[in-house]
Design a protein around this motif. Structure first.
Motif, short mmCIF file in Angstrom:
data_model
loop_
_atom_site.label_atom_id
_atom_site.label_comp_id
_atom_site.label_asym_id
_atom_site.label_seq_id
_atom_site.Cartn_x
_atom_site.Cartn_y
_atom_site.Cartn_z
N PHE A 198 1.81 6.83 -6.78
CA PHE A 198 0.82 7.82 -7.18
C PHE A 198 1.32 9.24 -6.90
O PHE A 198 1.10 10.18 -7.69
CB PHE A 198 -0.51 7.58 -6.47
N ALA A 199 2.02 9.39 -5.75
CA ALA A 199 2.55 10.74 -5.42
C ALA A 199 3.55 11.19 -6.47
O ALA A 199 3.56 12.36 -6.90
CB ALA A 199 3.20 10.69 -4.03
N LEU A 200 4.41 10.24 -6.92
CA LEU A 200 5.38 10.58 -7.94
C LEU A 200 4.68 10.92 -9.26
O LEU A 200 5.07 11.88 -9.97
CB LEU A 200 6.33 9.39 -8.14
N THR A 201 3.64 10.18 -9.60
CA THR A 201 2.89 10.44 -10.84
C THR A 201 2.21 11.80 -10.80
O THR A 201 2.26 12.57 -11.78
CB THR A 201 1.84 9.34 -11.04
N PHE A 202 1.57 12.13 -9.67
CA PHE A 202 0.92 13.45 -9.53
C PHE A 202 1.95 14.57 -9.64
O PHE A 202 1.68 15.63 -10.21
CB PHE A 202 0.18 13.53 -8.19
N PHE A 203 3.13 14.33 -9.05
CA PHE A 203 4.17 15.37 -9.07
C PHE A 203 4.68 15.59 -10.50
O PHE A 203 4.88 16.73 -10.95
CB PHE A 203 5.32 14.95 -8.15
N LEU A 204 4.90 14.51 -11.24
CA LEU A 204 5.43 14.63 -12.59
C LEU A 204 4.43 15.30 -13.54
O LEU A 204 4.83 16.04 -14.46
CB LEU A 204 5.82 13.25 -13.13
N TYR A 261 0.84 -1.21 0.00
CA TYR A 261 0.00 0.00 0.00
C TYR A 261 0.87 1.25 0.00
O TYR A 261 0.63 2.22 -0.77
CB TYR A 261 -0.92 -0.01 1.22
N LEU A 262 1.90 1.28 0.84
CA LEU A 262 2.78 2.46 0.89
C LEU A 262 3.50 2.64 -0.44
O LEU A 262 3.74 3.78 -0.89
CB LEU A 262 3.79 2.29 2.03
N GLY A 263 3.87 1.54 -1.09
CA GLY A 263 4.51 1.64 -2.39
C GLY A 263 3.59 2.25 -3.43
O GLY A 263 4.01 3.08 -4.26
N ILE A 264 2.32 1.83 -3.39
CA ILE A 264 1.34 2.39 -4.34
C ILE A 264 1.12 3.87 -4.08
O ILE A 264 1.04 4.69 -5.02
CB ILE A 264 0.01 1.61 -4.23
#
Length: 330
Positions: free
Chosen positions: A25-31, A18-21
């Motif tokens: 997602f945080a990295l995807t939103f940031f990019l 869960y933490l990995g997901i």
């Protein structure tokens, strides 16, 4: 609290996933420069869902733990196979526990039966060994204790003690056997010498026809069998005597024949059963019903056979087939 930490540790793989997901997602939103407010709302909702889900799972986790702790029987560890949440692994665990429980109960039942047999034997043995002790005590009180009576009763006590030890060893004879070539005539002579005082006291005759046989067997255990058969013959023979010879037809057999009181036909077919004493044993009250039973069990393990024929008032004939049936390679 400690149990909850164990639960968290058991679910560590799911939590790490869960933490990995969340991180992905945080990295995807940031990019993609998506507003963080949308991401934070999704995180809050997912955390709330995770908490509710883990709370429900922890409830079932705690219930199963308590059931196991209380030692509920295997078939009742889980409510029903049709109930939701009853996983395939749970079914396999229940099946495994059920199998282990069945094996455990079978083993316990076997041990209890074995212990009961041992207790029954001790009861018979204690009653049996009291007889020569009572005779010695009575003769001492009457000042009639001569050397022959003393030898006889002490010999009986020694034999009963030896029988007890052999009975305890009987179930472990596989590691106790020492097979060797045995001079059958010499073995019979050595056995008969031990009972010479009884032949003299009862004025019985003894005849040994040389067998000229060398057999393969365990000397200690075979002599124990001969002692049981010979002592029974002496015990129930009041006149006449005992003859030992080799019968060649229809097959070579060592015969121990006496002129004793004989055995009833209905008893003759059961004398090799554990604890069976028959009419003679109840009449004379000095039989445990174990001597012939042990003899048959020992001979089977040695690869030999024993049989008995008798007629009331005419005597008894015990035959020992000492050829090796188990180890015959032809």
């Amino acid at each position: 609290m400690k149990l909850f930490l164990y639960y968290i540790f058991d679910k560590r793989l799911a939590l790490i996933t869960y933490l990995g997901i969340v991180g992905l997602f945080a990295l995807t939103f940031f990019l993609y420069e998506i507003p963080f407010s949308a991401y934070s709302d999704a995180i809050l909702f997912s955390i709330l869902l995770i908490i509710v889900t883990m709370g429900v799972q922890f409830y079932f986790y705690l219930r199963k733990y308590r059931q196991l702790k209380e030692g509920i029987q295997a078939p009742k560890l889980y409510p029903s196979q049709k109930k939701s949440g009853y996983s395939l692994l749970d079914k396999e665990y229940e099946r495994l526990v059920t199998v282990l429980d069945k094996e455990y109960r079978t083993e316990v039942g076997s041990l209890e039966a074995s212990n009961q047999k041992l207790m029954d034997y001790y009861s018979m043995w204690s009653h049996q060994i009291k007889t020569p002790i009572a005779v010695l005590n009575l003769k001492m009180q009457e000042n009639q204790l001569d050397q022959d009576i003393l030898k006889q009763e002490l010999f009986k006590i020694d034999q009963y003690l030896d029988m007890m030890l052999q009975y305890l060893r009987m179930n472990h004879t596989e590691t106790d056997f020492v097979f060797e070539e045995i001079d059958l005539d010499q073995l019979v002579k050595d056995t008969v010498k031990k009972y010479a005082v009884f032949f003299i006291h009862k004025n019985l005759t003894f005849s040994l026809d040389p067998t000229n046989q060398t057999i393969i067997s365990d000397k200690k255990w075979l002599q124990f069998v001969l002692e049981q058969v010979l002592f029974n013959a002496i015990k129930y023979t009041n006149q006449g005597g005992i003859r030992i010879y080799m019968n060649e037809e229809p097959q070579p057999e060592l015969i121990i024949e006496d002129t004793g009181i004989g055995i009833l036909p209905e008893d003759a077919v059961r004398v090799f059963e554990r604890g069976y004493t028959g009419f003679n044993g109840r009449t004379y009250q000095n039989a445990s019903g174990l001597g012939l039973f042990m003899s048959k069990e020992i001979l089977i393990k040695l690869g030999h056979q024993i049989a008995l024929i008798s007629e009331v008032g005419m005597g008894t004939k015990v035959s020992l087939n000492l050829t090796q049936k188990i180890f015959d390679i032809e």
